[in-house]
Design an enzyme around this catalytic site. Sequence first.
Site, PDB file in Angstrom:
ATOM      1  N   LEU A 333       0.828  -1.210   0.000  1.00 11.17           N
ATOM      2  CA  LEU A 333       0.000   0.000   0.000  1.00 11.17           C
ATOM      3  C   LEU A 333       0.853   1.247   0.000  1.00 11.17           C
ATOM      4  CD1 LEU A 333      -2.603  -1.013   2.710  1.00 11.17           C
ATOM      5  CD2 LEU A 333      -3.012  -0.828   0.266  1.00 11.17           C
ATOM      6  N   GLY A 334       2.025   1.162   0.581  1.00  9.25           N
ATOM      7  CA  GLY A 334       2.864   2.347   0.642  1.00  9.25           C
ATOM      8  C   GLY A 334       4.158   2.035   1.345  1.00  9.25           C
ATOM      9  N   GLY A 337       9.246   6.091   5.843  1.00  9.90           N
ATOM     10  CA  GLY A 337      10.543   6.051   6.489  1.00  9.90           C
ATOM     11  C   GLY A 337      10.684   4.853   7.410  1.00  9.90           C
ATOM     12  N   PHE A 338       9.588   4.396   7.987  1.00  7.18           N
ATOM     13  CA  PHE A 338       9.699   3.342   8.983  1.00  7.18           C
ATOM     14  C   PHE A 338       9.301   1.970   8.488  1.00  7.18           C
ATOM     15  CE2 PHE A 338       9.077   7.167  11.605  1.00  7.18           C
ATOM     16  CZ  PHE A 338      10.354   7.170  12.106  1.00  7.18           C
ATOM     17  N   GLY A 339       8.984   1.872   7.233  1.00  8.78           N
ATOM     18  CA  GLY A 339       8.661   0.534   6.766  1.00  8.78           C
ATOM     19  C   GLY A 339       7.667   0.538   5.629  1.00  8.78           C
ATOM     20  N   VAL A 341       3.955  -0.837   4.069  1.00  9.23           N
ATOM     21  CA  VAL A 341       2.620  -1.203   4.518  1.00  9.23           C
ATOM     22  C   VAL A 341       1.951  -2.087   3.465  1.00  9.23           C
ATOM     23  CG1 VAL A 341       0.397  -0.343   5.303  1.00  9.23           C
ATOM     24  CG2 VAL A 341       2.444   0.990   5.735  1.00  9.23           C
ATOM     25  N   ASP A 455       4.811  14.204  14.018  1.00  7.40           N
ATOM     26  CA  ASP A 455       4.986  14.068  12.571  1.00  7.40           C
ATOM     27  C   ASP A 455       3.653  14.253  11.847  1.00  7.40           C
ATOM     28  OD1 ASP A 455       6.576  13.855  10.362  1.00  7.40           O
ATOM     29  OD2 ASP A 455       6.707  11.666  10.383  1.00  7.40           O
TER      30      ASP A 455
END
Length: 649
Positions: A333-334, A337-339, A341, A455
Site C-alpha cells: 500500500l505504501g 521512512g519506517f517501513g 505497509v 509528525d
Amino acid sequence: MVIKFFLLASLLWGGAFFTQVSCFDFNFPSFPNDNNLLLSNNSNVFVQDAIQVTPDVRGSITNKSGRAFYRKPFRLWKKRGINAVFNSTFTLSIRNQTATAGEGLAFVLTDNTDVPENSDGQWLSIVNATTNGTSQANIVAIEFDTRKSYSQDLDDNHVGLDINSIYSFEQISLNSYGVYLSTGTNVTVQVQYDGKNITVFVGHNAENLDLVLSKLINLSEYLPQKVFVGFTASTSNYTQLNCVKSWKFNGTNFDEGLKFWVWIVVAAAVVVVLLSSGVAFYFYRKKRNESEDVEDTYPSIEDQIQSSTQAPRKFKLRKLIKATDKFNPKNQLGRGGFGTVYKGTWKNKLIAVKRVSETSRQGKQAFIAEVTTIGSLRHRNLVKLIGWCYENNDFLLVYEYMPNGSLDKFIFYNEKSGTGQSTLDWETRVSIIHGTALALDYLHNGCEKRVLHRDIKSSNIMLDSEFKARLGDFGLARTIQESQKTYHSTKEIAGTPGYMAPEIFLTGRATIKTDIYAFGVLILEVACGRKPGSQSEQNDYNTSIVHWIWELYGKDRIIDAADSRLEVKFSEEEMGCVLILGLACCHPNPHLRPSMKVVLQVLSGEAPPPQVPIERPSFVWPAMPPSFNGSGHSLTGSQLTPFSDISAR
Ligand SMILES: *[C@@H]1O[C@H](CO)[C@@H](O)[C@H](O)[C@H]1NC(C)=O
Ligand SMILES: *[C@@H]1O[C@H](CO)[C@@H](O)[C@H](O)[C@H]1NC(C)=O
Ligand SMILES: *[C@@H]1O[C@H](CO)[C@@H](O)[C@H](O)[C@H]1NC(C)=O
Ligand SMILES: *[C@@H]1O[C@H](CO)[C@@H](O)[C@H](O)[C@H]1NC(C)=O
Ligand SMILES: *[C@@H]1O[C@H](CO)[C@@H](O)[C@H](O)[C@H]1NC(C)=O
Ligand SMILES: *[C@@H]1O[C@H](CO)[C@@H](O)[C@H](O)[C@H]1NC(C)=O
Ligand SMILES: *[C@@H]1O[C@H](CO)[C@@H](O)[C@H](O)[C@H]1NC(C)=O
Ligand SMILES: *[C@@H]1O[C@H](CO)[C@@H](O)[C@H](O)[C@H]1NC(C)=O
Ligand SMILES: *[C@@H]1O[C@H](CO)[C@@H](O)[C@H](O)[C@H]1NC(C)=O
Ligand SMILES: *[C@@H]1O[C@H](CO)[C@@H](O)[C@H](O)[C@H]1NC(C)=O
Ligand SMILES: *[C@@H]1O[C@H](CO)[C@@H](O)[C@H](O)[C@H]1NC(C)=O
C-alpha cells in the site's frame, strides 16, 4: 590415549575451521575475470585487468553510472551496536577523458546492488534525485569526487563521507596531500573501520599513505545487517575512465549460519570433552550460556508492550504472512521512512500490516512507541491499531484498513501528469481539517497521558471510506510522562522538513506548540493544494508555504492562495478563516500559536480566527510569552486538562 588424541585432533580441526570462518576476506591483486563480482550492465572487467566501473572507451562513455560488488554479502553487524570490523585496501585509477574530469567514484556499503535509475552525472550512482537524503537509499559511501558539481563540493579533487545522500557531511580536499585523483595514476586507498571509527588513508605510493579523513560513525544505525561492498561511479558530459585495479578486504565474519557439518564437529568435540573432562564441560556450558544471553535480543519489547494497559493483541508472524500473501508486492500500500505497509485479509476483514524496516534507524523505538502510545488510545479520528507482532527480528503492526489511503494523494498535483489523483471538494477538506484537529486535541488534552505526535503531515492523515480523517503513523510519537509534566516536551529532533517549527532547530524539542505548527502547515496545504516546500527548498524558510501565504495575506489577497482546482466552489469567508487559522498556528512565536481548543472553537464557528499580524513576524529566540492575559491562548494549551471523552463533543 586414543580418545585424547581424537579430542586434540578435533579441537585443532574445529579451531582451524573457526579461525577460517571468523574472517570475511578476499584479495584481488588484479582482476583477470569477474567470477566473484556482481557487475552492473555498464561495468566490466576488461581493460588492464581492472574493474571498469563505468564503461571503457569501446562505446559511449557519457552519462553513465555503474556499480560493481563482491558477490557475497558481508554481515555488517551482529545486533545493533555490535559492529563488524573491516579493513579494505584498493588501487584506483581514474583518467579524465575531457579537459574537465567527471564525475567520480565511490567505495560503498549498501544492500542494493542495482544501479538507481538516473543516478548518472552528479549522483555517482550512489543515489538519485528521489532517494537522495532518504533512508530508503540504504547506502554509506566514501566518495572520490573529481568534479565540483555542487556548490557544497569543496573542489574537483576530494574525498567525502556520504550517508544516504550525495551530500558529504565530511569532506577533505586531496590537493594538500599531493594526491590527484583524475590523472590516471595509481591512487591507493585504505578504509578501516573498527566498529566505531571509520578512517580513510590515501596516497600515490602504496607504502606511504596519509590519513585524510576519520569519523566516528555507528554504521548499524544506517545500514541493514547484510550489505554488499563495492564501488559505484558515474560520468556526465564530463567523462573519465573509472578503474579499480586491485582490491582486498578483510572483515569480521559473524559466524552466522555455521554449516551443518561444523555442528557435527562441535557436537563430536562436546561428546569427547564430556567424556574426558567434566570441568571442560562446565566451562563450555558457562560460555554458551553467556553467549545465549547476548543472543536473546529483545525480551524487553514484549514486557514493555504487555505491561501497557489495553494492549493491542499479539499476532503470530505466520498469520500475517498468510494474511498478506507472503508480503506480496502486489499488496503493497505504501512505503515510508519506517517501513512498508501491506494490505491483508484476516478473519474476512481487510487490514493494513506495517512491516517496520529493520534498517530504519528508529525502527525498534518507533515500533515500541507506536504500540504503546496508540495501542491505548481510542478516538474515531485516529487510525486504530489492532495488533502487533515481533518475531525473528521482524516488527509488524496491524491496523484497520483505510480504503482511501492517505490525504496527500488527493490534495497535491501530480507533477508528472499535471493532475492530482482526483480532487476533494472544499466541504470534505474542511471536515478533514476538523477531524484532524479533534484527533490532535485528544492527543494533547484528552487522553490520560499527553501525547505528542511529532509528525503531523498530509501523508500521515488517512481517509476512511467516508473520507473522514484518521490520524496515523505514530512512529515518532512520544507520551509525556507525568514526571515530565513541567516540560511538556520531548527532546530528540524528529519530524519532516517543511512541517517543523523554527524553534525546533534551536531547541531540538518537540512540544505541543511544534505539533500545532505542523498542523498549521497541514491546514495551509489542504486549502492550497500545495506542498509545504519542494525538496530543494527544505531548509529555505523564505520559500515555504507559510511565507507565501503570509505575503498574500499582507497584500489582502489571501483568497488567491486557494487551490485552483476547487474552482472557487467555497465560501470566501470560510476559506479566509481557515487560511488565517493556519497562519496563526504557524506563528513564529510558539507562545502566540493557538491551542487545539481554540482551533476547534474557530473551526466550529464559536470563535473568530485569531488576530494575525499583516507581516510575518521574524523568528526571535528565546520567544517572549504574550505580555497580557487577553491573548494567552497558549496558556490554556499548556495546562493539563484531561477530558475523558472528547469525541462526544
Ligand atoms: C542489463 O542488460 C540485460 C541484458 O542485456 C537487460 O536485459 C537488462 O534490462 C539490463 N538492465 C538494465 C538495468 O539496463
Ligand atoms: C547527458 O546529460 C546531460 C544532462 O542531463 C544532457 O544535457 C546531455 O545531453 C546528455 N548527453 C548525452 C550524450 O546524452
Ligand atoms: C549503534 O547504534 C545502535 C542503534 O541505534 C545502538 O543500539 C548502539 O548502542 C550504537 N552503538 C554504539 C557503539 O554507539
Ligand atoms: C589493513 O590492511 C593493510 C594492508 O593490508 C595493513 O597494512 C594494515 O595494517 C591493516 N590495518 C589493520 C587495522 O588491520
Ligand atoms: C585531462 O586533463 C588535463 C589537465 O586538466 C588536460 O590537459 C587533458 O587534455 C585532459 N585529457 C583529455 C583527454 O581531455
Ligand atoms: C531513483 O531510483 C529509484 C530506484 O531505482 C527509482 O524508483 C526512482 O524512480 C528513481 N528516481 C528518479 C528521479 O529517476
Ligand atoms: C541531497 O540530500 C542532502 C540531504 O541529505 C541535501 O543536503 C542535498 O542538497 C541534496 N542534494 C541534491 C543535489 O539534491
Ligand atoms: C579514529 O581513528 C584514527 C586513526 O586510527 C585516529 O587518528 C582518530 O583519532 C580516531 N578518532 C577517534 C574519535 O577515536
Ligand atoms: C551537455 O552537452 C550537451 C551537448 O553535447 C549540452 O546541450 C548540454 O547543455 C550539456 N549539459 C551540461 C549539464 O553540461
Ligand atoms: C598500479 O596498481 C596496479 C595494481 O596494484 C599495479 O599492478 C600496477 O603496477 C600499478 N601501476 C603503477 C604505475 O604503479
Ligand atoms: C584479517 O584480519 C584479522 C584481524 O585483524 C587477521 O587476524 C587476519 O590475519 C587477517 N586476514 C588476512 C587474510 O589478512
